[in-house]
Design a protein around this motif. Sequence first.
Motif, mmCIF file in Angstrom:
data_model
loop_
_atom_site.group_PDB
_atom_site.id
_atom_site.type_symbol
_atom_site.label_atom_id
_atom_site.label_comp_id
_atom_site.label_asym_id
_atom_site.label_seq_id
_atom_site.Cartn_x
_atom_site.Cartn_y
_atom_site.Cartn_z
ATOM 1 N N PRO A 147 -57.902 88.080 -22.745
ATOM 2 C CA PRO A 147 -57.951 86.935 -22.013
ATOM 3 C C PRO A 147 -57.261 87.564 -20.049
ATOM 4 O O PRO A 147 -57.115 88.600 -19.956
ATOM 5 C CB PRO A 147 -56.168 86.503 -22.271
ATOM 6 C CG PRO A 147 -55.699 87.464 -22.930
ATOM 7 C CD PRO A 147 -56.189 88.811 -23.743
ATOM 8 N N PRO A 148 -57.306 86.439 -19.731
ATOM 9 C CA PRO A 148 -57.460 87.369 -17.690
ATOM 10 C C PRO A 148 -55.513 87.692 -17.654
ATOM 11 O O PRO A 148 -55.368 88.981 -16.354
ATOM 12 C CB PRO A 148 -56.958 86.260 -17.229
ATOM 13 C CG PRO A 148 -57.582 85.206 -18.114
ATOM 14 C CD PRO A 148 -57.538 85.284 -19.461
ATOM 15 N N ASN A 149 -54.806 87.561 -18.098
ATOM 16 C CA ASN A 149 -53.530 88.549 -18.230
ATOM 17 C C ASN A 149 -53.184 89.301 -18.491
ATOM 18 O O ASN A 149 -52.258 89.537 -18.902
ATOM 19 C CB ASN A 149 -52.171 87.076 -18.476
ATOM 20 C CG ASN A 149 -52.633 87.444 -20.090
ATOM 21 O OD1 ASN A 149 -53.574 86.450 -20.594
ATOM 22 N ND2 ASN A 149 -50.940 85.922 -19.848
ATOM 23 N N HIS A 150 -53.713 89.642 -19.381
ATOM 24 C CA HIS A 150 -53.892 91.178 -20.511
ATOM 25 C C HIS A 150 -53.821 92.353 -19.821
ATOM 26 O O HIS A 150 -54.090 92.643 -18.223
ATOM 27 C CB HIS A 150 -55.037 91.037 -21.571
ATOM 28 C CG HIS A 150 -54.976 92.256 -22.473
ATOM 29 N ND1 HIS A 150 -54.720 93.874 -22.770
ATOM 30 C CD2 HIS A 150 -54.446 92.017 -23.681
ATOM 31 C CE1 HIS A 150 -54.596 94.154 -23.853
ATOM 32 N NE2 HIS A 150 -54.714 93.521 -23.989
ATOM 33 N N PRO A 151 -52.813 93.583 -20.423
ATOM 34 C CA PRO A 151 -52.629 94.388 -19.461
ATOM 35 C C PRO A 151 -53.790 95.447 -19.346
ATOM 36 O O PRO A 151 -53.707 96.055 -18.282
ATOM 37 C CB PRO A 151 -51.460 95.285 -20.242
ATOM 38 C CG PRO A 151 -50.334 93.868 -20.919
ATOM 39 C CD PRO A 151 -51.465 93.070 -21.451
ATOM 40 N N ALA A 152 -54.663 95.014 -19.793
ATOM 41 C CA ALA A 152 -55.419 96.601 -19.884
ATOM 42 C C ALA A 152 -56.134 96.207 -18.996
ATOM 43 O O ALA A 152 -57.295 96.827 -17.897
ATOM 44 C CB ALA A 152 -56.489 95.835 -21.024
ATOM 45 N N LYS A 153 -56.311 94.462 -17.981
ATOM 46 C CA LYS A 153 -57.383 94.213 -16.834
ATOM 47 C C LYS A 153 -56.460 94.617 -15.658
ATOM 48 O O LYS A 153 -57.067 94.403 -14.544
ATOM 49 C CB LYS A 153 -57.221 92.785 -16.651
ATOM 50 C CG LYS A 153 -58.084 92.598 -18.455
ATOM 51 C CD LYS A 153 -58.723 90.983 -18.066
ATOM 52 C CE LYS A 153 -59.941 90.681 -16.424
ATOM 53 N NZ LYS A 153 -59.850 89.377 -16.823
ATOM 54 N N ASP A 154 -55.033 95.637 -15.732
ATOM 55 C CA ASP A 154 -54.572 95.750 -14.162
ATOM 56 C C ASP A 154 -55.784 96.591 -13.981
ATOM 57 O O ASP A 154 -55.971 97.659 -14.187
ATOM 58 C CB ASP A 154 -53.006 96.451 -15.495
ATOM 59 C CG ASP A 154 -52.066 96.079 -13.999
ATOM 60 O OD1 ASP A 154 -52.668 97.039 -12.714
ATOM 61 O OD2 ASP A 154 -51.194 95.869 -14.046
ATOM 62 N N GLU A 155 -55.418 96.180 -12.204
ATOM 63 C CA GLU A 155 -56.714 97.747 -11.758
ATOM 64 C C GLU A 155 -55.728 98.512 -11.513
ATOM 65 O O GLU A 155 -56.007 99.954 -11.062
ATOM 66 C CB GLU A 155 -55.721 97.005 -10.483
ATOM 67 C CG GLU A 155 -56.325 95.261 -9.616
ATOM 68 C CD GLU A 155 -56.540 95.860 -8.131
ATOM 69 O OE1 GLU A 155 -55.898 96.163 -8.162
ATOM 70 O OE2 GLU A 155 -56.807 94.151 -7.679
ATOM 71 N N GLN A 156 -54.075 98.918 -12.433
ATOM 72 C CA GLN A 156 -54.389 100.209 -12.702
ATOM 73 C C GLN A 156 -54.877 101.004 -14.251
ATOM 74 O O GLN A 156 -54.815 102.426 -13.493
ATOM 75 C CB GLN A 156 -52.669 100.590 -12.584
ATOM 76 C CG GLN A 156 -51.784 100.130 -11.778
ATOM 77 C CD GLN A 156 -50.225 100.126 -12.072
ATOM 78 O OE1 GLN A 156 -49.630 100.516 -13.051
ATOM 79 N NE2 GLN A 156 -49.132 99.926 -11.369
ATOM 80 N N ASP A 157 -55.557 100.541 -14.229
ATOM 81 C CA ASP A 157 -55.560 101.445 -15.242
ATOM 82 C C ASP A 157 -57.484 100.521 -15.488
ATOM 83 O O ASP A 157 -58.070 101.328 -15.680
ATOM 84 C CB ASP A 157 -55.522 100.191 -16.941
ATOM 85 C CG ASP A 157 -54.329 100.452 -17.389
ATOM 86 O OD1 ASP A 157 -53.270 99.416 -17.893
ATOM 87 O OD2 ASP A 157 -53.663 101.898 -17.069
ATOM 88 N N THR A 158 -57.746 99.969 -14.885
ATOM 89 C CA THR A 158 -59.322 99.471 -14.454
ATOM 90 C C THR A 158 -59.743 100.014 -13.167
ATOM 91 O O THR A 158 -59.449 99.482 -12.023
ATOM 92 C CB THR A 158 -59.487 98.108 -14.909
ATOM 93 O OG1 THR A 158 -58.901 97.540 -16.163
ATOM 94 C CG2 THR A 158 -61.543 97.817 -14.838
ATOM 95 N N PHE A 159 -61.196 100.238 -12.830
ATOM 96 C CA PHE A 159 -62.007 100.626 -11.744
ATOM 97 C C PHE A 159 -62.243 98.704 -11.340
ATOM 98 O O PHE A 159 -63.497 99.001 -11.980
ATOM 99 C CB PHE A 159 -62.710 101.969 -11.699
ATOM 100 C CG PHE A 159 -61.730 102.672 -11.664
ATOM 101 C CD1 PHE A 159 -60.839 103.755 -10.927
ATOM 102 C CD2 PHE A 159 -61.943 103.650 -12.780
ATOM 103 C CE1 PHE A 159 -60.348 104.595 -10.956
ATOM 104 C CE2 PHE A 159 -61.920 105.271 -13.120
ATOM 105 C CZ PHE A 159 -60.855 105.579 -11.890
ATOM 106 N N TYR A 160 -61.737 98.575 -10.748
ATOM 107 C CA TYR A 160 -63.166 97.149 -9.677
ATOM 108 C C TYR A 160 -63.875 97.421 -8.902
ATOM 109 O O TYR A 160 -63.284 97.785 -8.260
ATOM 110 C CB TYR A 160 -61.672 95.854 -9.762
ATOM 111 C CG TYR A 160 -61.455 95.212 -11.118
ATOM 112 C CD1 TYR A 160 -61.671 94.015 -11.313
ATOM 113 C CD2 TYR A 160 -60.161 95.854 -11.121
ATOM 114 C CE1 TYR A 160 -61.502 93.228 -12.546
ATOM 115 C CE2 TYR A 160 -59.669 95.119 -12.374
ATOM 116 C CZ TYR A 160 -60.167 93.955 -12.987
ATOM 117 O OH TYR A 160 -59.920 93.323 -14.191
#
Length: 339
Positions: A147-160
């Motif tokens: 979901p949108p609020n999942h920690p894996a989607k945090d910019e600290q973990d993902t290169f957007y």
Amino acid sequence: MKEKLEQIRAEALSRLEAVDTLDSLNEIRVAYLGKKGELTRVLKGMKDVAPEDRPKVGQMVNETREKIENRLNEVRDQMAKKARELQLQREVIDVTLPAKKIEAGHSHPNTVTLEELEKIFVGMGYEVVEGPEIEYDEYNFTKLNIPPNHPAKDEQDTFYINKDIVLRTQTSPVQARVMEQGKLPIRMISPGRVFRSDEVDATHSPSFHQVEGLVVDKNITFADLKGTLAEFARQVFGEDTKVKFRPHHFPFTEPSAEMDVSCFKCKGAGCRFCKGSGWIEILGCGMVHPHVFEMCGIDPETYTGFAFGVGLERIALLKHEIDDMRLMYENDIRFLKQF
């Protein structure tokens, strides 16, 4: 006129005796035989010569030209021969010396490990499928039940790249793309490079590789998952390898588990390699979540499936007993030669 031609010939021959470069030789040729050279000027003055003397003067001019040209050719041949002799001296080959050793390269440890994994799963009837490294957020997260609020989607973990496009954090999006096609049953693995915003250390890198697998068919159970991964572990780490599954949570699967293999160094007795536990964590897995099936257009009442994911570097590090992941990417030939 005769005296003039003799003077031209004498000057030309004298200069040719002192010439030492091809450029100087060409300058002499142009000065005496060129369109604006000395002999050409003599020929242009023929209008001032009495008609009965012109044939004789013309003959004298031709004889002078011939002598200068002959000497020019002789000097050029001598210079070419000398240059060739110097070249042979510089480029002399001692046939008694040992030949230069041509070093043949070999595959990187990651490549060797990937080919081994692919061979194992292709032997089980799996297909190898690749996908884009730059992926839509929808496939990288939403269709995998993140979901949108999942920690894996945090910019600290993902290169957007932007709010809709990311550098993929796993190869699971390839599985979602294949499921969308609706060509069932599915037996596939999806190897490839993935990206996460991690600090570089002995066990982490912002760029690494994963091999993820997916099976979708009727009547697939957790027993199929366990049997498949147990056979995979035996082929990778040895026939005596045992496996155990620990409950875990992954959004993509339900139920989910992490799989450990018995330490192939101490055979489960406990050693420094397995930190005394006798087991080594190797991968995550589970049954595909029904919601994932629904988002990909597959009826979860008719089809079930399992998925798993393993870090390629982790397998390579374990098999070759390498304790620092950074060594795999530093291209130190002394390290790579060992494999």
